[in-house]
Scaffold this active site. Sequence first.
Site, PDB file in Angstrom:
ATOM      1  N   GLU A   1      21.175   5.039  -4.071  1.00 30.09           N
ATOM      2  CA  GLU A   1      21.146   5.114  -5.463  1.00 30.09           C
ATOM      3  C   GLU A   1      21.482   3.910  -6.031  1.00 30.09           C
ATOM      4  O   GLU A   1      21.377   4.072  -7.371  1.00 30.09           O
ATOM      5  CB  GLU A   1      22.378   6.446  -5.711  1.00 30.09           C
ATOM      6  CG  GLU A   1      23.620   5.944  -5.824  1.00 30.09           C
ATOM      7  CD  GLU A   1      24.705   7.006  -6.098  1.00 30.09           C
ATOM      8  OE1 GLU A   1      25.579   6.707  -6.832  1.00 30.09           O
ATOM      9  OE2 GLU A   1      24.616   8.087  -5.244  1.00 30.09           O
TER      10      GLU A   1
ATOM     11  N   GLU B   1       9.676  25.281  -5.818  1.00 28.58           N
ATOM     12  CA  GLU B   1       9.725  26.507  -6.185  1.00 28.58           C
ATOM     13  C   GLU B   1       8.599  26.984  -7.227  1.00 28.58           C
ATOM     14  O   GLU B   1       8.371  28.167  -7.432  1.00 28.58           O
ATOM     15  CB  GLU B   1      11.215  26.998  -6.526  1.00 28.58           C
ATOM     16  CG  GLU B   1      11.998  27.009  -5.365  1.00 28.58           C
ATOM     17  CD  GLU B   1      13.409  27.234  -5.810  1.00 28.58           C
ATOM     18  OE1 GLU B   1      13.854  27.465  -7.104  1.00 28.58           O
ATOM     19  OE2 GLU B   1      14.412  27.716  -4.856  1.00 28.58           O
TER      20      GLU B   1
END
Length: 301
Positions: free
Chosen positions: A115, A84
């Site tokens: 992860e 963004e």
Amino acid sequence: MEERGHLLTEQVNPESLTLDSLSALELVELFNREDAKTVEAIAAAKHQLAQAVDRIAEKLRHGGRLFYAGAGTSGRLGVLDAAECPPTFCTHPEMVQGIIAGGAGALVRSSEDLEDLFEDGSEAIAHRHVTELDVVVGITAGGTTPYVHGAIQAARQRGATTVFIACVPAEQVEIDADIDIRLLVGPEVLAGSTRLKAGTVTKMALNILSTGAMVKLGKVYGNRMVDVAVTNKKLRDRALRILGDLTELSRSECAELLERSDRNVKLALMMHWTGLEKDKAHHLLNQHQGNLREAITSIQG
């Protein structure tokens, strides 16, 4: 596997023990009460967040980059915030980057098993040639994600500024990072589901870090996003409204000014307020690292 039940993010919330028997309205009210704790958590970490904003802005001002590294929800939030920045602040896509365990595919499909790979976090940092000019923000709600620890350790070894964001207290998970931000929202309504309060407070923190740094870089005038990228009808309309509000020109005059500035709102304002032609106005802005207020002040004496 390491026992993680002691972590704050894994504990059972006594306020939601009857979750499965609540009405829809009671569910909403419970979520609302619990979500209020995210605002308190941000307030409690305000000094660390402010320190991070200053360090990020300093590094970006000198050509550095900001990286968010995470897995699962934390990684997705980092990628979202990075994505963004270009439309909001007209930044180069490489200035703010999100790194997620599992790569782009993990944005739409769960890859939580990845992860656990410490070395993958380290390799991600090496792959992007991180240096002492850069900032690496490691994001892990429970604080233990090996991928994030690998990224933070590799970034430190390369001399980068490191920021750690977690939702557990430091005594539960220690980290060797330059800035340690703990966002303590307590146990989740749904035990262990850190996409809830932990995810919300992480999004809030990332909003503050990126927006705060961009403000410090002069990409905002007052509270207007004068570096907005005019890439669609909505953003063109926003650009025209910003110009109209700040100059009191008619919409048609704002449209003409916007076109003369190559759809650059900040440059359009500079041209209007100084009377300079585009090239000279652009040169003056560059002399002040794009800070519109400083550039205007310099010419007005």
